[in-house]
Write a protein that holds these residues in place. Sequence first.
Motif, short mmCIF file in Angstrom:
data_model
loop_
_atom_site.label_atom_id
_atom_site.label_comp_id
_atom_site.label_asym_id
_atom_site.label_seq_id
_atom_site.Cartn_x
_atom_site.Cartn_y
_atom_site.Cartn_z
N LYS A 90 0.84 -1.20 0.00
CA LYS A 90 0.00 0.00 0.00
C LYS A 90 0.87 1.25 0.00
O LYS A 90 1.86 1.31 0.73
CB LYS A 90 -0.90 0.02 1.23
CG LYS A 90 -1.97 -1.02 1.19
CD LYS A 90 -2.87 -0.94 2.38
CE LYS A 90 -3.87 -2.07 2.32
NZ LYS A 90 -4.71 -2.13 3.50
N ARG A 105 4.80 7.66 0.55
CA ARG A 105 3.91 8.79 0.33
C ARG A 105 4.28 9.41 -1.01
O ARG A 105 5.42 9.84 -1.20
CB ARG A 105 4.06 9.82 1.45
CG ARG A 105 3.62 9.31 2.81
CD ARG A 105 3.81 10.34 3.91
NE ARG A 105 4.96 11.24 3.73
CZ ARG A 105 6.21 10.97 4.11
NH1 ARG A 105 6.50 9.84 4.68
NH2 ARG A 105 7.18 11.86 3.92
N HIS A 139 0.44 5.76 -0.28
CA HIS A 139 -0.50 6.85 -0.04
C HIS A 139 -0.21 7.95 -1.06
O HIS A 139 0.91 8.44 -1.15
CB HIS A 139 -0.35 7.36 1.39
CG HIS A 139 -0.48 6.26 2.38
ND1 HIS A 139 -1.70 5.78 2.80
CD2 HIS A 139 0.45 5.50 2.99
CE1 HIS A 139 -1.51 4.78 3.64
NE2 HIS A 139 -0.21 4.59 3.77
N GLU A 192 -5.32 5.76 -0.50
CA GLU A 192 -4.54 4.55 -0.22
C GLU A 192 -4.69 3.64 -1.43
O GLU A 192 -5.80 3.29 -1.82
CB GLU A 192 -5.07 3.86 1.03
CG GLU A 192 -4.20 2.72 1.48
CD GLU A 192 -4.65 2.16 2.81
OE1 GLU A 192 -4.17 2.64 3.84
OE2 GLU A 192 -5.50 1.25 2.78
#
Length: 85
Positions: A2, A69, A4, A25
């Motif tokens: 995952k 991120r 972001h 996400e």
Amino acid sequence: MKVHVKLYALLRKYHPGPDRSAPLEVELPEGATVADLIPRLNLPAELVRSPFVNDEVGELSTPLGEGDRVNLFPPVVGGGARPEV
């Protein structure tokens, strides 16, 4: 894995949620790059430029890891000379 993703400027209109400033996400396979986010988020490829990964300048070929991120920006124009006063 995952990651972001936050969309900026013109790309925000492609955010699927009600809060377009909230990070998304996104689930990606191991070994994915920033470029793999473009079709996953239904973004026009010609509008995705200047990615930042974990607050550092990246490229579309930058590999991603769990929990990264990613901030995506469209092409930036402008910066012309200031008018004389």
